[in-house]
Motif scaffolding. Structure first.
Motif, mmCIF file in Angstrom:
data_model
loop_
_atom_site.group_PDB
_atom_site.id
_atom_site.type_symbol
_atom_site.label_atom_id
_atom_site.label_comp_id
_atom_site.label_asym_id
_atom_site.label_seq_id
_atom_site.Cartn_x
_atom_site.Cartn_y
_atom_site.Cartn_z
ATOM 1 N N GLN A 33 -8.967 6.677 4.675
ATOM 2 C CA GLN A 33 -8.619 5.383 5.247
ATOM 3 C C GLN A 33 -7.111 5.265 5.448
ATOM 4 O OE1 GLN A 33 -11.036 2.716 5.922
ATOM 5 N NE2 GLN A 33 -12.207 4.624 5.867
ATOM 6 N N VAL A 34 -6.697 4.815 6.628
ATOM 7 C CA VAL A 34 -5.298 4.564 6.942
ATOM 8 C C VAL A 34 -5.195 3.146 7.468
ATOM 9 C CG1 VAL A 34 -3.390 5.144 8.494
ATOM 10 C CG2 VAL A 34 -4.692 6.951 7.410
ATOM 11 N N THR A 35 -4.172 2.432 7.002
ATOM 12 C CA THR A 35 -3.910 1.083 7.484
ATOM 13 C C THR A 35 -2.668 1.111 8.353
ATOM 14 O OG1 THR A 35 -4.905 0.100 5.525
ATOM 15 C CG2 THR A 35 -3.409 -1.300 6.799
ATOM 16 N N ILE A 36 -2.785 0.525 9.537
ATOM 17 C CA ILE A 36 -1.647 0.367 10.425
ATOM 18 C C ILE A 36 -1.260 -1.101 10.361
ATOM 19 C CG2 ILE A 36 -0.810 0.538 12.801
ATOM 20 C CD1 ILE A 36 -2.937 2.777 13.132
ATOM 21 N N ARG A 37 0.010 -1.353 10.026
ATOM 22 C CA ARG A 37 0.462 -2.727 9.810
ATOM 23 C C ARG A 37 1.894 -2.891 10.283
ATOM 24 N NH1 ARG A 37 4.023 -2.534 5.790
ATOM 25 N NH2 ARG A 37 3.874 -0.924 4.207
ATOM 26 N N LEU A 38 2.318 -4.138 10.370
ATOM 27 C CA LEU A 38 3.683 -4.462 10.737
ATOM 28 C C LEU A 38 4.623 -3.968 9.639
ATOM 29 C CD1 LEU A 38 5.186 -6.135 12.960
ATOM 30 C CD2 LEU A 38 5.075 -8.047 11.368
ATOM 31 N N ALA A 39 5.689 -3.302 10.021
ATOM 32 C CA ALA A 39 6.688 -2.854 9.044
ATOM 33 C C ALA A 39 7.458 -4.060 8.523
ATOM 34 C CB ALA A 39 7.653 -1.865 9.687
ATOM 35 N N SER A 40 7.919 -3.956 7.294
ATOM 36 C CA SER A 40 8.772 -5.004 6.733
ATOM 37 C C SER A 40 10.038 -4.350 6.192
ATOM 38 C CB SER A 40 8.050 -5.762 5.616
ATOM 39 O OG SER A 40 7.989 -4.979 4.440
ATOM 40 N N SER A 41 11.031 -5.160 5.891
ATOM 41 C CA SER A 41 12.280 -4.612 5.356
ATOM 42 C C SER A 41 12.039 -3.895 4.024
ATOM 43 C CB SER A 41 13.337 -5.692 5.207
ATOM 44 O OG SER A 41 12.863 -6.734 4.382
ATOM 45 N N ASN A 42 10.962 -4.253 3.320
ATOM 46 C CA ASN A 42 10.617 -3.563 2.071
ATOM 47 C C ASN A 42 10.214 -2.103 2.297
ATOM 48 O OD1 ASN A 42 11.040 -5.939 0.648
ATOM 49 N ND2 ASN A 42 8.886 -6.526 0.718
ATOM 50 N N ASP A 43 9.887 -1.748 3.533
ATOM 51 C CA ASP A 43 9.486 -0.378 3.870
ATOM 52 C C ASP A 43 10.673 0.528 4.184
ATOM 53 O OD1 ASP A 43 6.650 -0.836 3.782
ATOM 54 O OD2 ASP A 43 6.815 -1.851 5.727
ATOM 55 N N ALA A 44 11.881 -0.029 4.245
ATOM 56 C CA ALA A 44 13.039 0.713 4.756
ATOM 57 C C ALA A 44 13.309 2.021 4.014
ATOM 58 C CB ALA A 44 14.285 -0.173 4.749
ATOM 59 N N SER A 45 13.287 2.000 2.709
ATOM 60 C CA SER A 45 13.592 3.210 1.942
ATOM 61 C C SER A 45 12.532 4.290 2.179
ATOM 62 C CB SER A 45 13.695 2.879 0.454
ATOM 63 O OG SER A 45 13.986 4.043 -0.286
ATOM 64 N N ALA A 46 11.255 3.907 2.098
ATOM 65 C CA ALA A 46 10.171 4.874 2.322
ATOM 66 C C ALA A 46 10.177 5.376 3.757
ATOM 67 C CB ALA A 46 8.821 4.246 1.971
ATOM 68 N N LEU A 47 10.500 4.494 4.707
ATOM 69 C CA LEU A 47 10.552 4.899 6.109
ATOM 70 C C LEU A 47 11.693 5.881 6.350
ATOM 71 C CD1 LEU A 47 9.431 4.675 8.953
ATOM 72 C CD2 LEU A 47 10.829 2.621 9.264
ATOM 73 N N LEU A 48 12.833 5.639 5.742
ATOM 74 C CA LEU A 48 13.960 6.569 5.866
ATOM 75 C C LEU A 48 13.576 7.952 5.327
ATOM 76 C CD1 LEU A 48 16.906 7.143 6.607
ATOM 77 C CD2 LEU A 48 17.560 6.218 4.368
ATOM 78 N N ASP A 49 12.921 7.996 4.173
ATOM 79 C CA ASP A 49 12.470 9.278 3.608
ATOM 80 C C ASP A 49 11.480 9.973 4.532
ATOM 81 O OD1 ASP A 49 14.049 8.846 1.360
ATOM 82 O OD2 ASP A 49 12.373 8.126 0.122
ATOM 83 N N LEU A 50 10.543 9.210 5.100
ATOM 84 C CA LEU A 50 9.543 9.766 6.008
ATOM 85 C C LEU A 50 10.200 10.332 7.268
ATOM 86 C CD1 LEU A 50 6.511 10.162 6.744
ATOM 87 C CD2 LEU A 50 6.647 7.910 7.834
ATOM 88 N N ILE A 51 11.119 9.578 7.841
ATOM 89 C CA ILE A 51 11.808 10.038 9.052
ATOM 90 C C ILE A 51 12.538 11.351 8.776
ATOM 91 C CG2 ILE A 51 13.730 9.532 10.624
ATOM 92 C CD1 ILE A 51 12.832 6.543 10.429
ATOM 93 N N LYS A 52 13.244 11.424 7.663
ATOM 94 C CA LYS A 52 13.964 12.664 7.332
ATOM 95 C C LYS A 52 12.999 13.833 7.152
ATOM 96 C CE LYS A 52 18.157 10.665 5.483
ATOM 97 N NZ LYS A 52 19.071 10.572 4.362
ATOM 98 N N GLN A 53 11.820 13.558 6.591
ATOM 99 C CA GLN A 53 10.817 14.613 6.410
ATOM 100 C C GLN A 53 10.356 15.152 7.754
ATOM 101 O OE1 GLN A 53 7.240 13.330 4.408
ATOM 102 N NE2 GLN A 53 6.128 15.141 5.028
#
Length: 142
Positions: A33-53
């Protein structure tokens, strides 16, 4: 994620980007199961790590993580800007509480081009569930 699910999501977003995005949970080909949702500012750190990956592992993105020098605060501002602009949005894909991808729909800012939006489906690039990446045919391990 099937092409029809992806098309439905993008079509729904492009219909009215000013609406609040209702999270969608879908089953992948492997029944995860995968959930697609609106990003929030709380996601910034995890998103930065994901982008670098995925910058370091994708053969389709012409920069590496060492070229990408954004901070968590800059990612927060990016998310907030996209989600507060009428014709733009930032979505994230999440599995078991972990971000596994993102989708950036960035609308044009020039008045005559505002009906156009660019979709960048980055959530198809990285799949930490299998550590596989898409082939050039667009098929993913999802």
């Amino acid at each position: 994620m099937s092409y029809s699910t992806y098309s439905y999501i993008v079509t729904s977003i492009l219909t009215d980007l000013s609406m609040l995005f209702t999270p969608i949970t879908t089953s992948l080909k492997n029944n995860k199961q995968v959930t697609i949702r609106l990003a929030s500012s709380n996601d910034a750190s995890a998103l930065l790590d994901l982008i670098k990956q995925y910058l370091d592992t994708s053969e389709y993105i012409p920069i590496t993580s060492s070229d990408f020098n954004k901070t968590v605060a800059e990612i927060e501002a990016w998310i907030e800007k996209l989600n507060s602009t009428d014709n733009s949005i930032m979505l994230v894909a999440e599995h078991n509480g972990q971000l596994i991808g993102n989708l950036d729909l960035t609308g044009q800012h020039r008045k005559t081009l505002q009906q156009y939006t660019s979709a960048i489906p980055l959530f198809e690039i990285s799949n930490p569930l299998t550590k596989k990446f898409p082939s050039s045919s667009g098929n993913t391990a999802y």
